[in-house]
Design a protein around this motif. Structure first.
Motif, PDB file in Angstrom:
ATOM      1  N   THR A 114      56.663  17.211 -72.732  1.00  0.00           N
ATOM      2  CA  THR A 114      56.406  18.036 -71.539  1.00  0.00           C
ATOM      3  C   THR A 114      55.916  17.157 -70.393  1.00  0.00           C
ATOM      4  N   TYR A 161      64.532  17.650 -73.329  1.00  0.00           N
ATOM      5  CA  TYR A 161      64.643  19.086 -73.642  1.00  0.00           C
ATOM      6  C   TYR A 161      65.170  19.286 -75.068  1.00  0.00           C
ATOM      7  N   ARG A 170      62.428  18.429 -77.485  1.00  0.00           N
ATOM      8  CA  ARG A 170      61.381  19.464 -77.516  1.00  0.00           C
ATOM      9  C   ARG A 170      61.886  20.718 -78.246  1.00  0.00           C
ATOM     10  N   ALA A 171      63.180  21.000 -78.123  1.00  0.00           N
ATOM     11  CA  ALA A 171      63.791  22.126 -78.848  1.00  0.00           C
ATOM     12  C   ALA A 171      63.646  21.927 -80.360  1.00  0.00           C
ATOM     13  N   HIS A 186      60.117  22.857 -81.345  1.00  0.00           N
ATOM     14  CA  HIS A 186      59.945  24.315 -81.353  1.00  0.00           C
ATOM     15  C   HIS A 186      60.596  24.935 -82.584  1.00  0.00           C
ATOM     16  N   ASN A 207      59.160  28.580 -83.181  1.00  0.00           N
ATOM     17  CA  ASN A 207      59.140  29.207 -81.853  1.00  0.00           C
ATOM     18  C   ASN A 207      60.587  29.256 -81.346  1.00  0.00           C
ATOM     19  N   GLN A 220      61.635  29.652 -77.443  1.00  0.00           N
ATOM     20  CA  GLN A 220      61.456  28.416 -76.665  1.00  0.00           C
ATOM     21  C   GLN A 220      62.498  27.365 -77.064  1.00  0.00           C
ATOM     22  N   SER A 253      65.753  28.156 -75.402  1.00  0.00           N
ATOM     23  CA  SER A 253      65.640  27.916 -73.959  1.00  0.00           C
ATOM     24  C   SER A 253      65.762  26.425 -73.638  1.00  0.00           C
ATOM     25  N   ASP A 254      65.043  25.574 -74.398  1.00  0.00           N
ATOM     26  CA  ASP A 254      65.094  24.117 -74.167  1.00  0.00           C
ATOM     27  C   ASP A 254      66.472  23.553 -74.477  1.00  0.00           C
TER      28      ASP A 254
END
Length: 926
Positions: A28, A44, A47-48, A51, A56, A59, A62-63
């Motif tokens: 982030t 991204y 980070r996905a 998650h 999660n 999220q 989304s990433d």
């Protein structure tokens, strides 16, 4: 300024170390600093992945989408979004993503396998959806078609109810305009259709805020309460359940997981407040039936007072007192014999009194209690009117209701000027209804000893006068109950008799006569039981009552009537007859001290000794007390108060004292009835019911006593008795019953472990009391089959194994047998424990030899099994055993001729020698 690449590498290290929270923080930070779109896409995507690991999924999707926006051919991002979408239940979108992955990398086996699996899942889902859609539409067509026969309509209605209980089915009904169609069913005015619609609505809104809000918005609290107010008991109960489900869904009381996509309604305060206000308005409406009023009171009782007094928020109680206390008082003060009264059931006023008591108990400070009292005082005194006797009657009836609820408030009002005078004046009235209400108020006012003393000096003559002069049976019986109550003010103290010798027996005889008279209405016969509830504190009365089988059976039949306000009186009578009330321990030294100081010393009636109590229990069982108790347990939760539950639990415990009676109790449904009593109520009541369950489970076949899934419900109450605050007998019998259960199945053993019983069972193995220690060891012996238990013995830094070895050396045969059995199973399942046995104590070999030389074949067999396990586990350990005197013991036993009594031990001894030969430690005899 930090470098985004360094932060990305840092995030990668955290990810590899499974520290996903710090990895997300690093990615982030990097994204906030990164200007390069391609690097951003990688961040991204990474980070996905984090998650996904943390589940999660929103999220993660989304990433991954942001990474795909930069590079549409990023297979890693596509596959991660596919995984997230699948978890969210969006199978069609997930399928498209993995399809693109497979197009880019056609030889990737993971992509191809996922593509095949998702395709199959989608087909199955479509099949179910299509099937459900069709079924929902078809059922509504049948229900709304006037030409369809009743049987088909009933079947369709039941199918709809079943569908609504499943989240997928409820969703389909909701999406297929089901709410409006169900509303049409309600508008048909057909009771069966209304019942089906209400039950379907109830299933749809359970645990789902969005659906609950939509149903509440469409129907409105007023409409729902109007349906609940219809003069149809089943509809009233079903609608109450619907309103409760809506309330639970909106308040968050329903903690069950109903899927990932349950919609969130942010502000539920206003709908909840409107439900409470509508319920309060219902109470005083003359268009509402007695059943509807009962359900409104039940809902208020269940949802307004705090469930836990440690919770500081009691705003709902304050709100209800401010907006509805006078309405509840109006219900309590209704006089059914007057022409203009609200429709009531037999239980309405008792439920209202219980609600008043719960509201009062929920208050936190004296100013709040003073406000409560002032509202009650103003309401009652404001009703007194010398020109209108009906208003006066309503006021005294309200006092009666308070005396049955928050007694302190009612007692305080009775002491106000004019209240007692009004009761006396009504007693002298010529109208039957005036006398009935006044006498009942006098009876309720004499609940406490101090108030009884006041009435003994001021009101006994009045009640006697009414009893002698009136020819009306209804008034006569109530006056008699008042006298019964005053006559029992001394409780079970034989020396504190209020009336002359023989008077209580005469009163009781008259009560029994009325109780057995089928020509007298139920409401009046109920007062005969009230009288017996007080008089049976006298042992002579108890004995006479249990001798009268007709009277006992008549009382048990009354339990099964619709008027459930009788339950407390029946339970009190049974507690008195079985002597299961709380008894103060009388210490001889204190008696002598009391006599010396000329203080009162309580005396026990000769007929309250153990042998008399046992005879009474036998007669009660013969008259069918168990089935009556089972029927009482099923009563509405508001009428069946925690205090009544405690009394029933006491009776059950007294009935199950003799092991010979337990089979009879089980056959009459006692085992099933005890489970809810052990799970809900006062702490003392739950402990008594759990103890009765322990007695039954310890001496009966649990599968017979608690058939089917019910057997698993028994475990928690039994485990609750494994507590240092409980007495030794409760601990012992709980351990015996758990031993019985743990020997039945793996599923039951796992249930016992899941209820965190292991630590307590281990602690009781250290207990000084021989029987408790033996019971705990036997229970542990059965549990050692479970891997979780074995791992506790294998774990380093504990004395569990040492204790078990030392218990094998005890003199008590049963304790030795249990400890040796546990050790035999543990050493067979975990070879490391065989070596560990030699390390925990220097006495291990001596203890093992004692087991193998034991006179009891069962203990001897277990000892040889342990030796065999040790020989089989480690060659060096086997050498130690063979070089000791153990070889001689094994040889002697192995040479014995076959003997059915010792055969198991002989066979294992021969196996031990055979194993020693295989290891080359001994040679066969020439």
């Amino acid at each position: 300024m930090e470098d985004p690449i360094q932060l990305k590498d840092e995030g990668n290290k955290y990810f590899q170390a499974n520290d996903y929270t710090n990895a997300i923080q690093s990615y982030t930070k990097a994204l906030q600093l990164c200007k390069d779109k391609k690097v951003g896409a990688v961040l991204y995507r990474n980070r996905a992945a984090c998650h996904l690991k943390q589940e999660n999924y929103v999220q993660a999707a989304s990433d991954a989408s942001r990474a795909i926006d930069v590079d549409a051919a990023d297979v890693k991002a596509l596959y991660r979004r596919c995984q997230a979408l699948e978890k969210l239940g969006k199978l069609d979108q997930a399928f498209k993503d993995v399809q693109r992955c497979a197009t880019i990398e056609p030889r990737n086996k993971t992509f191809l396998e996922t593509l095949r699996r998702l395709g199959s899942d989608i087909q199955e889902k479509l099949k179910i959806q299509f099937s459900t859609d069709c079924r929902v539409q078809k059922m509504f067509e049948i229900l709304l078609d006037e030409n369809v026969d009743k049987e088909r309509k009933e079947k369709a209605a039941n199918n709809l109810i079943v569908l609504a209980r499943e989240d997928a089915g409820a969703d389909k009904i909701y999406q297929n305009n089901g709410v409006s169609l169900l509303y049409q069913l309600i508008e048909t005015k057909d009771p069966e259709m209304i019942l089906a619609a209400v039950r379907t609505f109830s299933g749809m809104c359970t645990g789902h805020k969005a659906r609950a809000t939509a149903i509440l918005h469409l129907l409105g609290p007023e409409k729902i309460c109007t349906i609940m107010g219809t003069d149809h008991e089943e509809i009233a109960l079903a609608t109450s359940n619907l309103l409760q489900n809506i309330y639970d869904s909106l308040s968050g009381e329903d903690k069950r997981d109903y899927g990932k996509e349950g919609a969130l309604v942010l502000d539920t305060t206003q709908p909840l407040k409107s439900i409470l206000l509508t319920l309060l308005e219902m109470l005083t409406s003359d268009r509402i039936s007695g059943y509807g009023r009962d359900q409104a009171l039940n809902l208020l009782s269940k949802n307004v007072p705090r469930k836990n007094l440690k919770d500081p928020d009691h705003s709902k109680t304050i709100f209800t007192i401010d907006h509805g206390l006078k309405k509840i008082l109006k219900v309590v003060g209704q006089v059914p014999d007057l022409p203009k009264h609200l429709p009531l059931s037999e239980n309405t006023q008792m439920i209202a009194s219980i609600l008043l008591n719960k509201l009062y108990d929920d208050l936190r400070c004296d100013p709040e209690r003073e406000n409560y009292f002032k509202i009650c005082e103003e309401y009652i005194l404001g009703k007194f009117d010398p020109k209108d006797m009906d208003k006066n009657l309503h006021a005294i009836q309200t006092v009666s209701g308070l005396l049955q609820g928050p007694f302190d408030v009612g007692n305080k009002i009775v002491g106000k000027q004019g209240v007692m005078e009004m009761m006396v004046a009504l007693c002298g009235s010529e109208r039957e209804v005036d006398q009935l209400v006044a006498v009942e108020a006098l009876i309720h006012a004499s609940t406490k000893m101090s108030r009884a003393s006041f009435i003994i000096t001021n009101g006994v003559s009045l009640l006697k006068d009414i009893y002698k002069k009136t020819k009306d049976e209804k008034i006569k019986i109530r006056a008699l109950v008042g006298l019964c109550k005053l006559g029992s003010a001394g409780g079970d103290d034989y020396s504190l008799r209020q009336f002359a010798e023989g008077s209580t027996e005469k009163l009781a005889k008259q009560c029994r006569k009325w109780l057995c008279n089928p020509n007298i209405d139920v409401r009046t016969r109920k007062w005969a039981v009230e009288g017996l509830a007080y008089l049976t504190m006298d042992a002579d009365v108890k004995d006479d009552f249990v001798e009268d089988e007709l009277a006992m059976r008549a009382m048990f039949e009354l339990c099964k009537s619709q008027d459930k306000t009788i339950l407390y009186a029946v339970a009190s009578t049974l507690v008195n007859c079985t002597n299961s009330y709380e008894k103060k321990e009388i210490i001889p030294e204190l008696i002598q001290l009391a006599k010396f100081s000329k203080q009162h010393v309580p005396e026990q009636h000769p007929k309250d000794k153990k042998d008399f109590v046992e005879k009474r229990v036998k007669r009660l069982l013969k008259a069918g007390v168990t089935s009556a108790l089972a029927c009482m347990v099923k009563a509405d939760s508001t009428i069946l108060t925690d205090q009544t539950k405690e009394l029933l639990a006491r009776v059950f415990l007294a009935l199950s004292e003799n092991p010979k009676d337990r089979g009879f109790i089980v056959a009459q449904g006692g085992g099933k009835a005890l489970i809810p009593l052990a799970l809900e109520g006062t702490e003392l009541g739950k402990a008594k019911a759990s103890h009765a369950l322990a007695k039954i489970a310890a001496s009966s076949n649990p599968e017979t006593a608690f058939p089917g899934e019910r057997i698993y419900e028994v475990v928690r109450p039994l485990v609750s008795l494994l507590n240092t605050e409980k007495d030794g007998l409760q601990n012992y019998e709980a351990l015996l019953s758990l031993t019985n259960l743990s020997g039945m199945s793996e599923k039951l053993r796992k249930k016992i472990i899941k209820e965190n019983a292991l630590v307590d069972i281990e602690n009781y193995m250290f207990e000084e009391h021989d029987q408790i220690r033996q019971a705990a060891t036997e229970c542990m012996c059965n549990l050692t089959v479970c891997k979780e238990v074995q791992e506790r013995f294998v774990a380093e830094g504990n004395d569990r194994l040492k204790l078990l070895v030392l218990l094998c050396g005890e003199d008590d045969f049963k304790l030795q047998r249990a400890a040796a059995g546990a050790l035999a199973m543990l050493t067979a399942a975990q070879k490391t424990l065989c070596t560990k046995v030699t390390e925990v104590t220097t006495q291990w070999l001596e203890i093992l030899q004692r087991l193998c030389l034991h006179e009891k074949p069962e203990v001897q067999h277990r000892g040889f099994v342990i030796v065999f396990n040790m020989i089989n586990a480690d060659k060096e350990l086997a050498r130690k055993l063979i070089e000791s005197e153990m070889l001689e013991i094994l040889t002697v036993l192995a040479k014995l001729e076959d003997d059915p009594h010792k055969q198991e031990a002989i066979d294992v001894a021969r196996s031990c020698l055979g194993k020693a030969m295989d290891c080359g430690l001994i040679k066969p005899a020439s």
